[in-house]
Each structure stands twice: as C-alpha cells, then as structure tokens.
Design a protein around this motif. Structure first.
Motif, PDB file in Angstrom:
ATOM      1  N   GLY A 127     -23.173 -53.979  51.209  1.00  0.00           N
ATOM      2  CA  GLY A 127     -23.405 -54.199  52.632  1.00  0.00           C
ATOM      3  C   GLY A 127     -23.874 -55.603  52.946  1.00  0.00           C
ATOM      4  O   GLY A 127     -24.128 -55.940  54.102  1.00  0.00           O
ATOM      5  N   ASN A 128     -23.988 -56.446  51.928  1.00  0.00           N
ATOM      6  CA  ASN A 128     -24.415 -57.818  52.141  1.00  0.00           C
ATOM      7  C   ASN A 128     -23.409 -58.563  53.025  1.00  0.00           C
ATOM      8  O   ASN A 128     -22.204 -58.473  52.817  1.00  0.00           O
ATOM      9  N   CYS A 129     -23.913 -59.311  54.005  1.00  0.00           N
ATOM     10  CA  CYS A 129     -23.030 -59.954  54.990  1.00  0.00           C
ATOM     11  C   CYS A 129     -22.108 -60.993  54.349  1.00  0.00           C
ATOM     12  O   CYS A 129     -20.962 -61.154  54.778  1.00  0.00           O
ATOM     13  N   ILE A 130     -22.586 -61.694  53.319  1.00  0.00           N
ATOM     14  CA  ILE A 130     -21.745 -62.711  52.673  1.00  0.00           C
ATOM     15  C   ILE A 130     -20.574 -62.038  51.956  1.00  0.00           C
ATOM     16  O   ILE A 130     -19.424 -62.481  52.044  1.00  0.00           O
ATOM     17  N   SER A 131     -20.863 -60.939  51.250  1.00  0.00           N
ATOM     18  CA  SER A 131     -19.804 -60.195  50.565  1.00  0.00           C
ATOM     19  C   SER A 131     -18.820 -59.613  51.571  1.00  0.00           C
ATOM     20  O   SER A 131     -17.612 -59.593  51.338  1.00  0.00           O
ATOM     21  N   MET A 132     -19.354 -59.132  52.697  1.00  0.00           N
ATOM     22  CA  MET A 132     -18.497 -58.561  53.729  1.00  0.00           C
ATOM     23  C   MET A 132     -17.541 -59.609  54.288  1.00  0.00           C
ATOM     24  O   MET A 132     -16.360 -59.341  54.501  1.00  0.00           O
ATOM     25  N   ASP A 133     -18.052 -60.796  54.519  1.00  0.00           N
ATOM     26  CA  ASP A 133     -17.204 -61.885  55.011  1.00  0.00           C
ATOM     27  C   ASP A 133     -16.107 -62.205  53.996  1.00  0.00           C
ATOM     28  O   ASP A 133     -14.959 -62.475  54.363  1.00  0.00           O
ATOM     29  N   TYR A 134     -16.459 -62.162  52.716  1.00  0.00           N
ATOM     30  CA  TYR A 134     -15.485 -62.465  51.667  1.00  0.00           C
ATOM     31  C   TYR A 134     -14.438 -61.360  51.583  1.00  0.00           C
ATOM     32  O   TYR A 134     -13.248 -61.634  51.383  1.00  0.00           O
ATOM     33  N   LEU A 135     -14.866 -60.113  51.752  1.00  0.00           N
ATOM     34  CA  LEU A 135     -13.929 -58.985  51.740  1.00  0.00           C
ATOM     35  C   LEU A 135     -12.943 -59.084  52.906  1.00  0.00           C
ATOM     36  O   LEU A 135     -11.752 -58.772  52.759  1.00  0.00           O
ATOM     37  N   ILE A 136     -13.446 -59.505  54.052  1.00  0.00           N
ATOM     38  CA  ILE A 136     -12.574 -59.704  55.223  1.00  0.00           C
ATOM     39  C   ILE A 136     -11.546 -60.798  54.919  1.00  0.00           C
ATOM     40  O   ILE A 136     -10.361 -60.672  55.262  1.00  0.00           O
ATOM     41  N   LYS A 137     -11.992 -61.859  54.259  1.00  0.00           N
ATOM     42  CA  LYS A 137     -11.096 -62.959  53.890  1.00  0.00           C
ATOM     43  C   LYS A 137     -10.001 -62.453  52.942  1.00  0.00           C
ATOM     44  O   LYS A 137      -8.824 -62.763  53.126  1.00  0.00           O
ATOM     45  N   LEU A 138     -10.394 -61.655  51.936  1.00  0.00           N
ATOM     46  CA  LEU A 138      -9.421 -61.115  50.993  1.00  0.00           C
ATOM     47  C   LEU A 138      -8.400 -60.246  51.715  1.00  0.00           C
ATOM     48  O   LEU A 138      -7.198 -60.314  51.456  1.00  0.00           O
ATOM     49  N   LYS A 139      -8.909 -59.413  52.620  1.00  0.00           N
ATOM     50  CA  LYS A 139      -8.038 -58.519  53.371  1.00  0.00           C
ATOM     51  C   LYS A 139      -7.069 -59.327  54.238  1.00  0.00           C
ATOM     52  O   LYS A 139      -5.872 -59.018  54.307  1.00  0.00           O
ATOM     53  N   ASN A 140      -7.568 -60.366  54.882  1.00  0.00           N
ATOM     54  CA  ASN A 140      -6.711 -61.207  55.723  1.00  0.00           C
ATOM     55  C   ASN A 140      -5.688 -61.981  54.898  1.00  0.00           C
ATOM     56  O   ASN A 140      -4.638 -62.383  55.411  1.00  0.00           O
ATOM     57  N   ASP A 141      -6.003 -62.187  53.617  1.00  0.00           N
ATOM     58  CA  ASP A 141      -5.074 -62.866  52.711  1.00  0.00           C
ATOM     59  C   ASP A 141      -4.030 -61.917  52.134  1.00  0.00           C
ATOM     60  O   ASP A 141      -3.209 -62.315  51.305  1.00  0.00           O
ATOM     61  N   GLY A 142      -4.102 -60.646  52.565  1.00  0.00           N
ATOM     62  CA  GLY A 142      -3.084 -59.684  52.143  1.00  0.00           C
ATOM     63  C   GLY A 142      -3.457 -58.795  50.973  1.00  0.00           C
ATOM     64  O   GLY A 142      -2.600 -58.075  50.449  1.00  0.00           O
ATOM     65  N   ILE A 143      -4.720 -58.839  50.533  1.00  0.00           N
ATOM     66  CA  ILE A 143      -5.156 -57.971  49.434  1.00  0.00           C
ATOM     67  C   ILE A 143      -5.753 -56.693  50.018  1.00  0.00           C
ATOM     68  O   ILE A 143      -6.769 -56.742  50.715  1.00  0.00           O
ATOM     69  N   PRO A 144      -5.127 -55.540  49.764  1.00  0.00           N
ATOM     70  CA  PRO A 144      -5.670 -54.281  50.289  1.00  0.00           C
ATOM     71  C   PRO A 144      -7.091 -54.030  49.759  1.00  0.00           C
ATOM     72  O   PRO A 144      -7.367 -54.236  48.574  1.00  0.00           O
TER      73      PRO A 144
END
Length: 255
Positions: A127-144
C-alpha cells in the motif's frame, strides 16, 4: 561440455537456422512433425532456451512475477499452490519474491521484475504510495498487474479478494445479535486490509449504538516471532482476567 546452439541443431538435422528457431518458439509456420523432431533433439542434447533472446525478438519472456509478504504464511502458500498448479499446464514460469511488508524492499523487487522483462505481475501490495505509483507506471507501460487479497486501493487493475469491511461488519453483527456487546478486536499492525477490517468493526459498533472501548482494540506486531505474539496476547488476556474485565467475545482479524 560445450553448450549446444541453434546453429548446431540446424547443422545436425539439416534444417536452416530460421526453421530451428521458429520450431523452438512453437511458430505456426512450422509443421508439428518438424517441431517434435527439433524439440526432441534439442532436449536430448541439453539445449537451453535463451529467455533474453526471446525478449528481444518477441517482447515476451513467458515469466510472471509474484510478490507476497511471506511465503511461510499459510494463506499465501495456498494461493501459490493454486497458481503453480494452473501455470504448470502453460508455457509460463513463475518467479516468487517476498516483500516482508517492507515498502522499500517491495519497490526494489518490482524494479527487479521489470528488468527481468516479466510479462505480468501478481502482488499483495504493502500500500506504499511510491510502490503504487510504480505499479501504475508498469500497468501504463502494458504490463498486466493483478492485486490479490489486498485490493482496497484506487488503481484500475485486476483485483482478486473479498470485501474485508463487509466481512467483518457481518461477523460483528452476528456477535451483537447473540448479545455480545463487549468484543475484543485482535489484529496485526499492518495497513491495507487490516484497516478495512478495523473500520468494519468500529462502524458496526457505532451503527448498533454500542460505545467503543479502545481497550478492546488490540494490535499485535506480527513481525515478531510466534512465541512473542502469543506472549503479547496472553499478557493482555491475563490482565483482563485479573481485573475481571474479560470481553464477552474475541474477534481475530489476523491469523
């Protein structure tokens, strides 16, 4: 022993390098008979497929990364068993990593999985905000990205879990209907689902007109060893017993 290459296989079987490469990649352009012949020769001679070469050629590695708090946790170990059983019938491989609920470690693990070129990520996030931002980036880069268990986060992605707030609310309602108003709520100190469970407990008491006794909110540091966890719980209950303030019921929101 020298590692066998696609060129070696092609020379031994009399095929072109392109045909061997496509056969090993299970291309539809190659007949099943030829695929079987080439794959059998490759397996029999210790050929090792280069995942990174595949990544460069197709953009896929057939690797799925998974991050859980702890593999030793019986809940997550059962989930892993189910995932591995399902994946055993596919061409995908699973990389399992443990975050230990450490946000910094979690971010480092996500970066490592990205560098390995994983095709997807399954995670029970801290739930860490930095990790969440990174997960959003991965998702936007096309990684499910798939969230498991800990799903109460505002990210539009695949989520598998239950409504923890509703589940606890129903559990506490059941106890109240049995005339239990003095309910001890035991949980871990972790964030995420624990907070949702605690919210369900407090809201149910409030909706039922029951005064909240903060002595009934017991949070235990699950990072300690099992013996220390038991000692902390025993100490609390012993105190309640000695002061004649035992609760009418105990609701545990953590294993």
């Amino acid at each position: 022993m020298k590692r066998i290459t696609i060129k070696d296989i092609a020379k031994a079987l009399g095929y072109s390098i392109g045909t061997v490469s496509k056969a090993l990649a299970d291309s539809h352009e190659i007949s099943e008979v030829t695929k079987i012949e080439i794959q059998k020769f490759a397996d029999g001679n210790g050929y090792q497929y280069n995942q990174y070469a595949k990544l460069l050629r197709t953009g896929k590695t057939n690797i799925i990364g998974m991050i859980v708090p702890a593999i030793g946790n019986s809940f997550f170990s059962q989930i892993l068993e189910g995932i591995e059983e399902k994946m055993s019938k596919t061409a995908y491989n699973l990389i399992i990593m443990q975050s230990y609920d450490d946000p910094i470690r979690e971010l480092n693990l996500l970066e490592t999985l990205f560098k390995k070129g994983v095709d997807a990520i399954i995670i029970a996030p801290t739930g860490n905000c930095i990790s969440m931002d990174y997960l959003i980036k991965l998702k936007n880069d096309g990684i499910p990205v798939v969230f498991i268990d800990r799903i109460n986060y505002d990210i539009n992605t695949h989520k598998i879990g239950i409504d923890n707030y509703k589940a606890v609310y129903q559990g506490i309602s059941h106890l109240i209907k049995r005339d239990c108003h003095d309910i001890l709520f035991v949980s871990s100190m972790a964030k995420g689902v624990v907070e949702e469970r605690k919210r369900g407990y407090l809201q149910c008491l409030n909706d039922s007109g029951i005064r909240i006794n903060h002595d009934n909110l017991l949070s235990i540091d699950v990072e300690k060893k099992d013996a220390a966890n038991r000692e902390e719980l025993i100490k609390h209950l012993t105190h309640r017993l000695m002061t004649n303030t035992l609760p009418q019921a105990i609701f545990t929101a953590s294993d």
